[in-house]
Structure formats: C-alpha cells, structure tokens
Design a protein around this motif. Structure first.
Motif, PDB file in Angstrom:
ATOM      1  N   ALA A 175      -0.289 -10.723  50.817  1.00 31.73           N
ATOM      2  CA  ALA A 175      -1.298  -9.451  50.733  1.00 31.73           C
ATOM      3  C   ALA A 175      -0.571  -8.417  51.724  1.00 31.73           C
ATOM      4  O   ALA A 175      -1.232  -8.384  52.995  1.00 31.73           O
ATOM      5  CB  ALA A 175      -2.655  -9.625  50.677  1.00 31.73           C
ATOM      6  N   ASN A 176       0.335  -7.855  51.370  1.00 34.40           N
ATOM      7  CA  ASN A 176       1.026  -6.538  52.321  1.00 34.40           C
ATOM      8  C   ASN A 176       1.319  -5.758  51.249  1.00 34.40           C
ATOM      9  O   ASN A 176       1.932  -5.755  50.366  1.00 34.40           O
ATOM     10  CB  ASN A 176       1.928  -7.030  53.063  1.00 34.40           C
ATOM     11  N   ALA A 177       1.089  -4.280  51.727  1.00 36.06           N
ATOM     12  CA  ALA A 177       1.507  -3.197  50.885  1.00 36.06           C
ATOM     13  C   ALA A 177       2.931  -2.550  51.345  1.00 36.06           C
ATOM     14  O   ALA A 177       3.163  -2.239  52.482  1.00 36.06           O
ATOM     15  CB  ALA A 177       0.388  -2.000  50.839  1.00 36.06           C
ATOM     16  N   LEU A 178       3.918  -3.149  50.745  1.00 36.16           N
ATOM     17  CA  LEU A 178       5.229  -2.892  51.188  1.00 36.16           C
ATOM     18  C   LEU A 178       5.819  -1.597  51.442  1.00 36.16           C
ATOM     19  O   LEU A 178       6.430  -1.110  52.348  1.00 36.16           O
ATOM     20  CB  LEU A 178       6.386  -3.569  50.315  1.00 36.16           C
ATOM     21  N   TRP A 181       2.766   0.328  54.572  1.00 41.30           N
ATOM     22  CA  TRP A 181       2.805  -0.188  55.875  1.00 41.30           C
ATOM     23  C   TRP A 181       3.700  -1.335  55.876  1.00 41.30           C
ATOM     24  O   TRP A 181       2.962  -2.664  55.972  1.00 41.30           O
ATOM     25  CB  TRP A 181       1.341  -0.535  56.401  1.00 41.30           C
ATOM     26  N   ASN A 182       4.851  -1.454  56.342  1.00 41.75           N
ATOM     27  CA  ASN A 182       5.452  -2.596  56.297  1.00 41.75           C
ATOM     28  C   ASN A 182       6.351  -3.132  57.491  1.00 41.75           C
ATOM     29  O   ASN A 182       7.065  -4.257  57.171  1.00 41.75           O
ATOM     30  CB  ASN A 182       6.671  -2.233  55.114  1.00 41.75           C
ATOM     31  N   ALA A 220       6.001 -12.746  45.450  1.00 43.30           N
ATOM     32  CA  ALA A 220       5.212 -13.249  46.678  1.00 43.30           C
ATOM     33  C   ALA A 220       4.241 -11.937  46.852  1.00 43.30           C
ATOM     34  O   ALA A 220       3.366 -12.680  47.385  1.00 43.30           O
ATOM     35  CB  ALA A 220       6.234 -13.639  47.663  1.00 43.30           C
ATOM     36  N   PHE A 221       4.842 -11.023  46.671  1.00 46.07           N
ATOM     37  CA  PHE A 221       3.722  -9.538  47.072  1.00 46.07           C
ATOM     38  C   PHE A 221       2.972  -9.294  45.947  1.00 46.07           C
ATOM     39  O   PHE A 221       2.158  -8.222  45.972  1.00 46.07           O
ATOM     40  CB  PHE A 221       4.557  -8.572  47.727  1.00 46.07           C
ATOM     41  N   GLY A 222       2.633  -9.983  44.924  1.00 45.12           N
ATOM     42  CA  GLY A 222       1.997  -9.482  43.633  1.00 45.12           C
ATOM     43  C   GLY A 222       2.764  -8.833  42.644  1.00 45.12           C
ATOM     44  O   GLY A 222       3.995  -8.447  42.898  1.00 45.12           O
ATOM     45  N   SER A 223       2.325  -8.371  41.548  1.00 50.92           N
ATOM     46  CA  SER A 223       2.824  -7.803  40.584  1.00 50.92           C
ATOM     47  C   SER A 223       3.161  -6.243  40.837  1.00 50.92           C
ATOM     48  O   SER A 223       4.005  -5.923  40.401  1.00 50.92           O
ATOM     49  CB  SER A 223       1.951  -7.760  39.369  1.00 50.92           C
ATOM     50  N   ASP A 224       2.342  -5.645  41.733  1.00 52.71           N
ATOM     51  CA  ASP A 224       2.823  -4.034  42.214  1.00 52.71           C
ATOM     52  C   ASP A 224       2.525  -3.779  43.688  1.00 52.71           C
ATOM     53  O   ASP A 224       1.333  -3.339  44.050  1.00 52.71           O
ATOM     54  CB  ASP A 224       1.946  -3.335  41.185  1.00 52.71           C
ATOM     55  N   TRP A 226       3.889  -1.916  45.414  1.00 52.28           N
ATOM     56  CA  TRP A 226       4.444  -0.522  45.711  1.00 52.28           C
ATOM     57  C   TRP A 226       3.279   0.467  45.682  1.00 52.28           C
ATOM     58  O   TRP A 226       3.428   1.589  46.378  1.00 52.28           O
ATOM     59  CB  TRP A 226       5.689  -0.266  44.955  1.00 52.28           C
ATOM     60  N   ASN A 227       2.173   0.276  44.920  1.00 46.29           N
ATOM     61  CA  ASN A 227       1.277   1.356  44.712  1.00 46.29           C
ATOM     62  C   ASN A 227      -0.209   0.868  45.403  1.00 46.29           C
ATOM     63  O   ASN A 227      -1.188   1.225  44.751  1.00 46.29           O
ATOM     64  CB  ASN A 227       1.030   1.569  43.087  1.00 46.29           C
ATOM     65  N   MET A 228      -0.106  -0.164  46.025  1.00 45.82           N
ATOM     66  CA  MET A 228      -1.486  -0.672  46.666  1.00 45.82           C
ATOM     67  C   MET A 228      -1.567  -0.153  48.154  1.00 45.82           C
ATOM     68  O   MET A 228      -0.552   0.102  48.652  1.00 45.82           O
ATOM     69  CB  MET A 228      -1.755  -1.862  46.485  1.00 45.82           C
ATOM     70  N   THR A 229      -2.733  -0.051  48.518  1.00 43.01           N
ATOM     71  CA  THR A 229      -3.081   0.579  50.032  1.00 43.01           C
ATOM     72  C   THR A 229      -2.948  -0.754  50.932  1.00 43.01           C
ATOM     73  O   THR A 229      -3.524  -1.530  50.376  1.00 43.01           O
ATOM     74  CB  THR A 229      -4.173   1.434  50.131  1.00 43.01           C
ATOM     75  N   ASP A 230      -2.663  -0.489  52.057  1.00 39.24           N
ATOM     76  CA  ASP A 230      -2.584  -1.842  53.051  1.00 39.24           C
ATOM     77  C   ASP A 230      -4.005  -1.998  53.159  1.00 39.24           C
ATOM     78  O   ASP A 230      -4.314  -3.350  53.737  1.00 39.24           O
ATOM     79  CB  ASP A 230      -1.801  -1.532  54.435  1.00 39.24           C
ATOM     80  N   ALA A 231      -4.912  -1.159  53.172  1.00 37.04           N
ATOM     81  CA  ALA A 231      -6.523  -1.445  53.351  1.00 37.04           C
ATOM     82  C   ALA A 231      -6.918  -2.441  52.445  1.00 37.04           C
ATOM     83  O   ALA A 231      -7.336  -3.261  52.622  1.00 37.04           O
ATOM     84  CB  ALA A 231      -7.268  -0.314  53.523  1.00 37.04           C
TER      85      ALA A 231
END
Length: 364
Positions: A175-178, A181-182, A220-224, A226-231
């Motif tokens: 769970a990281n928003a690439l 906040w990468n 590994a980082f989920g289906s998307d 790129w459009n999720m917030t890191d919160a």
C-alpha cells in the motif's frame, strides 16, 4: 514483638548497605535529548533508576530539548570537566578534544559501540556510536500474509510470489501511492537493486527501476496506484486491509497497540539475493564519553557500564512493543551503517529522475 524488632533490624541493615553502596559508587553526569515529549523519556528514566540500583552509582541527568540554552549548559560543563556521557546528533560542534572517539571506545571496552561512517563529523572524526536511527523499511502485516498461507518474505522471489498471490486474491500487496508520495519506495528499491556501496549512484537508480518494474508487473501496488492518495494507502495498511507498506520509523507510532504483534518491519529483500546489512535512512542520535570522564578510571568504568545498558535499552529505540517493537530493535541493532536517502545524494537531480521513473512505470 520479636518479629517487629527483626523487621526493623533488617531494614536498618538494608539501609546501611544501600548507603554504603552509594558511598562507594560514582556520580555520572549525563546530557541526552530523552526528555519532554520524546517517546523515550519515561523509559530512559526507568533505565537510570534500574542501573543505579544495580550498580550503586548515581546519575545526575540533564536531559532536555536540544535548544541553544541546553547546548550552552553542556559546553559550560564540558569546559569544567563536569560531564561524563552525552547523547547528541552528528554536527553538534564538539571535537576529539572533548569526546572520546568511537575507535578508542570500541578498542578499550566491549560495550557494543559501533562505527557508522554515516556519523562522521565535518572533520572526518567518528565521535558518536548510534543510539537511535531515522530509518525507512518495509512494514508487513503478518496476519494478512498468514491468512493466505504466506510468511514474511525473506528473498526478493518470496516477495514477488507473495505479491502475486495477494493480487490474485483481491488483496492489495503493498500500500503506497506511487504518483503522490514515492520517495521512500524509491529509496528502499535503490538499496534492493544495487549494493550499498553504490547507493545514490547510477547503478542504484537503474536497480531501483528494475526492482519497481518487476513489482508493478505482478500487481504489487494494486490495480491503480497512480490515482490513490497516500493517506488512503496508509489507512489500508494500518487497518489490516493491505499486506505491506514502505514507510519510515514514524509509522510505527500510528500502529494501534492491538496490532503490535501482527506487524513487523524488515529490510526490503535485495534482488541479487545478497544480504544488506545497511539500513536506508540517517542516524538520529549517538552516544559518547567525554575526555574528562575517560581520564578518570572509576568514572570511565561506570560510563561504559551505563552505555552498555543504554545501547541495549529497547524503550530508547522504539515507542512500541510486541513483535513490531522487537523487529524495529533488531533492524537497528543489526545495522552496520545507514545509506542516507536518494534526495540527499543528488538533490538537484532527484525530482526529475523520480518523475521520469514513475512515468515509465505508469506505462507498463
């Protein structure tokens, strides 16, 4: 009546013994930042009390916020030879004339003092042995993994396999928003993709790219991501919805106490299968003995004993307990050095490299 008299006599004997122990002990004067709002404040005080009771020595502690007044008091007492043990960050302005080097300390006593090249002062001297580190690593929700028959990944192949199983099961592996906040993801991938000696160089940047491309391809980082917030990503990890997350030491304080035994931190497994003893991040504080103390055999012996206790005191290293606290203590205790972070290695070029890499990953 006899029983009461016997108790009184026993108490007198104990009091006299305690007074004699204190009389034969020494007084150590210590300066540390473990006070006020620092999470280690109470644990550090408890450690002092325990050490005093066991050794018969006494501690005059001057812990406080490291502001200018605190530093002025420290410098004044150093000038008078009235300080024995100090805990400071690198760059405090003190010198080998005032503090014993880590090399001297390590060669003269088996106190567990470590030489971290990342803790060199501006003049190249190593004055501080690490006590607390600012680190970045991979947090793991062990209960999420075990639900799918998976263990904590020990190798890069283990990590890929776990991510594939979880992604196919509809669970977010990491769970990281690439896109938002990468930096920490990139830092950890850079150490996993090349040797620690190459960290921050082009080889580690290329290695980070290879590592992340491989992880993205297995979901590994989920289906998307790129459009999720890191919160939102952080919340998924903390709630136990996601299995893993790259983050810094501060995340540990957000893990609910009820989950301390279900979370651990580990180094990101290296792609080449070789172990990495370095940890991504920077030192926070280190400990040293003063020259004045070192020249007094009784005080120096007591100071070494105190440092041994301090370097093994988990409450100074981590604000949490359970499996999480133990894994943090192990991560830092087993570290041979700190790599720094990519931005500090190349502040002018980091942003453009990171943006380019994320753009490439989005195209996979």
């Amino acid at each position: 009546m006899r029983k009461w008299i016997a108790v009184m006599v026993s108490l007198c004997v104990l009091l006299c013994a305690a007074s004699a122990a204190q009389a034969t002990g020494v007084t150590l004067r210590t300066f540390t930042p473990f006070a006020d709002v620092d999470f280690a404040a109470q644990g550090y005080m408890d450690m002092i009390t325990s050490w005093e009771q066991e050794t018969g020595n006494v501690v005059e502690d001057y812990s406080g916020a490291m502001d200018e007044m605190w530093m002025d008091n420290l410098r004044s007492m150093l000038a008078d030879g009235a300080v024995d043990v100090v805990v400071l960050p690198v760059g405090s302005g003190l010198s080998v004339q005032e503090l014993v080097t880590v090399g001297e300390l390590a060669s003269s006593s088996d106190c567990g003092a470590k030489k971290f090249s990342s803790m060199k002062e501006a003049d190249g001297s190593l004055l501080l042995s690490p006590v607390r580190l600012y680190w970045e690593a991979l947090y793991v929700n062990t209960d999420v993994l075990s639900r799918y028959g998976l263990g904590v990944p020990a190798t890069f192949e283990d990590l890929l396999a776990a991510c594939a199983v979880l992604a196919q099961s509809g669970v977010q592996p990491i769970a990281n928003a690439l896109c938002e906040w990468n930096e920490i993801v990139l830092d950890c991938a850079a150490l996993a993709g090349a040797s620690a000696e190459q960290y921050g160089e082009q080889a580690s940047l290329d290695g980070a790219k290879d590592v992340l491309e491989t992880l993205v391809r297995v979901g590994a980082f989920g289906s998307d991501p790129w459009n999720m917030t890191d919160a939102d990503a952080e919340s998924k990890f903390l709630s136990g919805e996601a299995a893993m997350r790259f983050d810094a030491d501060g995340l540990a304080q957000l893990v609910d106490e009820t989950r301390w035994d279900n979370v651990v931190v580990i180094r990101m497994p290296a792609k080449d299968g070789q172990s990495r003893t370095e940890v991504v991040g920077t030192p926070a504080f280190g400990v040293a003995i003063t020259r004045a103390c070192w020249q007094d055999s009784a005080r120096s012996e007591a100071a070494v004993s105190f440092i041994i206790r301090l370097l093994n005191e988990q409450s100074v290293v981590t604000p949490v307990g359970g499996a999480l606290g133990s894994s943090i203590a192990a991560l830092t205790a087993n570290a041979s050095d700190m790599t720094g972070v990519l931005y500090d290695h190349n502040p002018d070029g980091f942003d453009s490299w990171a943006e380019g890499l994320i753009a490439q990953l989005m195209g996979l």
